[in-house]
Design a protein around this motif. Structure first.
Motif, mmCIF file in Angstrom:
data_model
loop_
_atom_site.group_PDB
_atom_site.id
_atom_site.type_symbol
_atom_site.label_atom_id
_atom_site.label_comp_id
_atom_site.label_asym_id
_atom_site.label_seq_id
_atom_site.Cartn_x
_atom_site.Cartn_y
_atom_site.Cartn_z
ATOM 1 N N VAL A 35 1.181 -1.214 0.030
ATOM 2 C CA VAL A 35 0.199 -0.060 0.023
ATOM 3 C C VAL A 35 1.695 1.702 0.034
ATOM 4 C CG1 VAL A 35 -2.099 1.687 1.341
ATOM 5 C CG2 VAL A 35 -1.631 -0.824 0.932
ATOM 6 N N GLY A 36 1.205 2.234 -0.841
ATOM 7 C CA GLY A 36 2.170 3.475 -0.988
ATOM 8 C C GLY A 36 0.738 4.610 -0.486
ATOM 9 N N VAL A 37 1.635 5.498 -0.255
ATOM 10 C CA VAL A 37 1.092 6.722 0.014
ATOM 11 C C VAL A 37 1.403 7.775 -0.897
ATOM 12 C CG1 VAL A 37 0.070 8.526 2.188
ATOM 13 C CG2 VAL A 37 -0.106 5.709 2.268
ATOM 14 N N GLY A 38 1.323 8.471 -1.330
ATOM 15 C CA GLY A 38 1.675 9.793 -1.940
ATOM 16 C C GLY A 38 1.213 10.844 -1.520
ATOM 17 N N SER A 39 1.186 12.128 -1.284
ATOM 18 C CA SER A 39 0.875 13.505 -0.485
ATOM 19 C C SER A 39 1.939 14.721 -1.257
ATOM 20 C CB SER A 39 0.858 13.187 0.953
ATOM 21 O OG SER A 39 -0.004 14.251 1.514
ATOM 22 N N VAL A 44 1.683 11.359 8.713
ATOM 23 C CA VAL A 44 2.095 11.075 9.604
ATOM 24 C C VAL A 44 1.860 10.001 9.747
ATOM 25 C CG1 VAL A 44 3.004 11.428 12.426
ATOM 26 C CG2 VAL A 44 3.044 13.309 10.757
ATOM 27 N N ARG A 45 2.391 9.263 9.841
ATOM 28 C CA ARG A 45 1.738 7.555 9.533
ATOM 29 C C ARG A 45 1.962 6.809 10.816
ATOM 30 N NH1 ARG A 45 5.023 7.405 3.943
ATOM 31 N NH2 ARG A 45 2.860 8.426 3.151
ATOM 32 N N ALA A 46 1.156 6.279 11.271
ATOM 33 C CA ALA A 46 1.404 5.551 12.790
ATOM 34 C C ALA A 46 0.449 4.358 13.177
ATOM 35 C CB ALA A 46 1.089 6.503 13.936
ATOM 36 N N GLY A 47 1.046 3.051 12.536
ATOM 37 C CA GLY A 47 0.164 2.019 12.448
ATOM 38 C C GLY A 47 -0.999 2.370 11.364
ATOM 39 N N GLY A 48 -2.106 1.653 12.507
ATOM 40 C CA GLY A 48 -3.275 2.397 11.538
ATOM 41 C C GLY A 48 -4.021 3.235 11.146
ATOM 42 N N SER A 49 -3.041 3.842 11.520
ATOM 43 C CA SER A 49 -3.374 5.535 10.886
ATOM 44 C C SER A 49 -2.861 6.569 10.029
ATOM 45 C CB SER A 49 -4.461 6.649 12.176
ATOM 46 O OG SER A 49 -3.161 6.594 13.506
ATOM 47 N N ASP A 51 -2.468 10.700 10.114
ATOM 48 C CA ASP A 51 -2.881 12.206 10.046
ATOM 49 C C ASP A 51 -2.348 13.305 9.016
ATOM 50 O OD1 ASP A 51 -3.787 11.354 12.508
ATOM 51 O OD2 ASP A 51 -1.647 11.957 14.000
ATOM 52 N N LEU A 52 -2.907 13.238 8.801
ATOM 53 C CA LEU A 52 -3.192 14.528 7.599
ATOM 54 C C LEU A 52 -3.292 16.002 7.915
ATOM 55 C CD1 LEU A 52 -4.123 12.049 6.624
ATOM 56 C CD2 LEU A 52 -5.469 13.477 4.158
ATOM 57 N N THR A 53 -2.290 16.382 7.276
ATOM 58 C CA THR A 53 -2.013 17.987 8.160
ATOM 59 C C THR A 53 -2.270 18.738 7.123
ATOM 60 O OG1 THR A 53 -0.938 17.228 10.357
ATOM 61 C CG2 THR A 53 -0.952 20.016 9.115
ATOM 62 N N GLY A 54 -3.018 19.915 7.029
ATOM 63 C CA GLY A 54 -2.629 21.264 6.005
ATOM 64 C C GLY A 54 -3.599 20.751 4.141
ATOM 65 N N THR A 55 -3.626 22.063 3.813
ATOM 66 C CA THR A 55 -4.358 22.139 2.379
ATOM 67 C C THR A 55 -3.729 20.657 1.652
ATOM 68 O OG1 THR A 55 -5.566 23.947 3.093
ATOM 69 C CG2 THR A 55 -5.238 22.517 0.405
ATOM 70 N N GLN A 56 -3.666 19.729 0.916
ATOM 71 C CA GLN A 56 -3.267 18.764 0.404
ATOM 72 C C GLN A 56 -4.619 17.274 -0.650
ATOM 73 O OE1 GLN A 56 -0.878 15.496 2.816
ATOM 74 N NE2 GLN A 56 -2.033 16.998 4.420
ATOM 75 N N THR A 57 -3.431 17.042 -1.015
ATOM 76 C CA THR A 57 -4.239 15.579 -1.670
ATOM 77 C C THR A 57 -3.404 15.030 -1.765
ATOM 78 O OG1 THR A 57 -5.293 16.892 -3.409
ATOM 79 C CG2 THR A 57 -4.792 14.489 -3.949
ATOM 80 N N VAL A 58 -3.929 13.099 -1.107
ATOM 81 C CA VAL A 58 -3.261 12.186 -0.444
ATOM 82 C C VAL A 58 -3.782 10.955 -1.720
ATOM 83 C CG1 VAL A 58 -3.160 10.524 0.681
ATOM 84 C CG2 VAL A 58 -3.530 12.566 1.340
ATOM 85 N N THR A 59 -2.908 10.355 -2.887
ATOM 86 C CA THR A 59 -2.980 9.192 -3.222
ATOM 87 C C THR A 59 -2.457 7.771 -2.740
ATOM 88 O OG1 THR A 59 -3.333 10.596 -5.239
ATOM 89 C CG2 THR A 59 -2.860 7.925 -5.331
ATOM 90 N N ILE A 60 -4.397 7.215 -2.426
ATOM 91 C CA ILE A 60 -3.398 5.632 -1.533
ATOM 92 C C ILE A 60 -3.157 4.494 -2.899
ATOM 93 C CG2 ILE A 60 -3.670 3.883 0.221
ATOM 94 C CD1 ILE A 60 -5.290 6.575 1.732
ATOM 95 N N THR A 61 -2.526 4.276 -3.068
ATOM 96 C CA THR A 61 -2.302 3.049 -4.481
ATOM 97 C C THR A 61 -2.389 1.438 -3.765
ATOM 98 O OG1 THR A 61 -1.133 4.990 -5.537
ATOM 99 C CG2 THR A 61 -1.144 2.435 -6.379
ATOM 100 N N PHE A 62 -2.638 0.869 -3.913
ATOM 101 C CA PHE A 62 -2.702 -0.959 -3.522
ATOM 102 C C PHE A 62 -2.164 -1.665 -4.636
ATOM 103 C CE2 PHE A 62 -6.956 1.739 -2.317
ATOM 104 C CZ PHE A 62 -6.590 1.676 -1.071
ATOM 105 N N LEU A 141 -7.890 16.825 1.764
ATOM 106 C CA LEU A 141 -7.770 18.049 2.328
ATOM 107 C C LEU A 141 -8.008 19.273 1.937
ATOM 108 C CD1 LEU A 141 -9.115 18.317 6.002
ATOM 109 C CD2 LEU A 141 -5.795 17.818 5.771
ATOM 110 N N SER A 142 -9.144 20.312 2.516
ATOM 111 C CA SER A 142 -8.961 21.869 2.437
ATOM 112 C C SER A 142 -9.782 22.184 3.731
ATOM 113 C CB SER A 142 -9.367 21.880 1.634
ATOM 114 O OG SER A 142 -10.830 22.019 1.378
ATOM 115 N N SER A 143 -9.075 23.308 3.738
ATOM 116 C CA SER A 143 -10.772 24.798 4.759
ATOM 117 C C SER A 143 -11.266 25.713 3.838
ATOM 118 C CB SER A 143 -9.332 25.109 6.239
ATOM 119 O OG SER A 143 -10.614 25.363 6.676
ATOM 120 N N ALA A 144 -12.555 25.364 4.012
ATOM 121 C CA ALA A 144 -13.542 26.427 3.367
ATOM 122 C C ALA A 144 -13.553 27.997 4.196
ATOM 123 C CB ALA A 144 -15.452 25.997 3.296
ATOM 124 N N GLN A 145 -12.663 27.711 5.078
ATOM 125 C CA GLN A 145 -12.782 29.279 5.987
ATOM 126 C C GLN A 145 -11.777 29.724 6.490
ATOM 127 O OE1 GLN A 145 -16.213 29.052 9.011
ATOM 128 N NE2 GLN A 145 -15.263 30.160 10.414
#
Length: 168
Positions: A35-39, A44-49, A51-62, A141-145
């Motif tokens: 399982v690849g994670v590109g952002s 921040v990866r911690a086992g089964g979770s 954390d996404l911080t800041g406006t961004q796009t994360v692609t998870i590839t299987f 992930l983004s913030s609308a305000q």
């Protein structure tokens, strides 16, 4: 003597370990899938979770085609704080998912209806489902305000895939 044929593949539920970059079954020593994670931001990866911080796009590839993907988006925050310093975290997922359940959140996790906290000062979460089949998914992930930095957690990601093994 001919090589042993591969046993028929059987579907199995895999759970993602973001730190290891793999998904495994509950069987010790059983099969695993990469399982690849590109952002475009901080993850921040911690086992089964993750954390996404800041406006961004994360692609998870299987590493292979998967189906019945589920995961939770947690920590959706909505704070007015006089507008400019406020925060309205929004999460979208592609391809378009289903949302099985929500707690303190509204939306369908699509561009037209992003997931977000349902009320001021409330933290929301949602269980996202994707029927598949798919090889990757994208979380935005983004913030609308305001200008506060958005942060959410993706946790409990699992899926079903064919888990074929060589016959003895």
């Amino acid at each position: 003597m001919a090589a042993a044929p591969f046993a028929a593949a059987s579907p199995a539920r895999f759970t993602v370990d973001f730190t290891a970059g793999r998904a495994v079954t509950s069987v010790p020593g059983g099969p695993s899938i990469a399982v690849g994670v590109g952002s475009t931001g901080s993850v921040v990866r911690a086992g089964g979770s993750s954390d996404l911080t800041g406006t961004q796009t994360v692609t998870i590839t299987f590493g292979q085609e998967v189906r019945d993907v589920t995961f939770t988006v947690a920590g959706l925050t909505r704070v007015n704080n006089s507008g400019i310093n406020g925060l309205l975290e929004q999460v979208t997922v592609a391809p378009a998912p289903g949302v099985a359940s929500r707690s303190g959140a509204v939306g369908a996790a699509t561009a037209a209806s992003p997931l977000q906290a349902s009320a001021e000062g409330q933290e929301g979460s949602a269980l996202v489902t994707m029927a598949g089949p798919l090889r990757s998914l994208t979380i935005t992930l983004s913030s609308a305000q305001g200008r506060a930095v958005p942060r959410v957690t993706i946790t409990g990601m699992s899926f079903i895939a064919e888990a074929g093994t060589a016959a003895p």
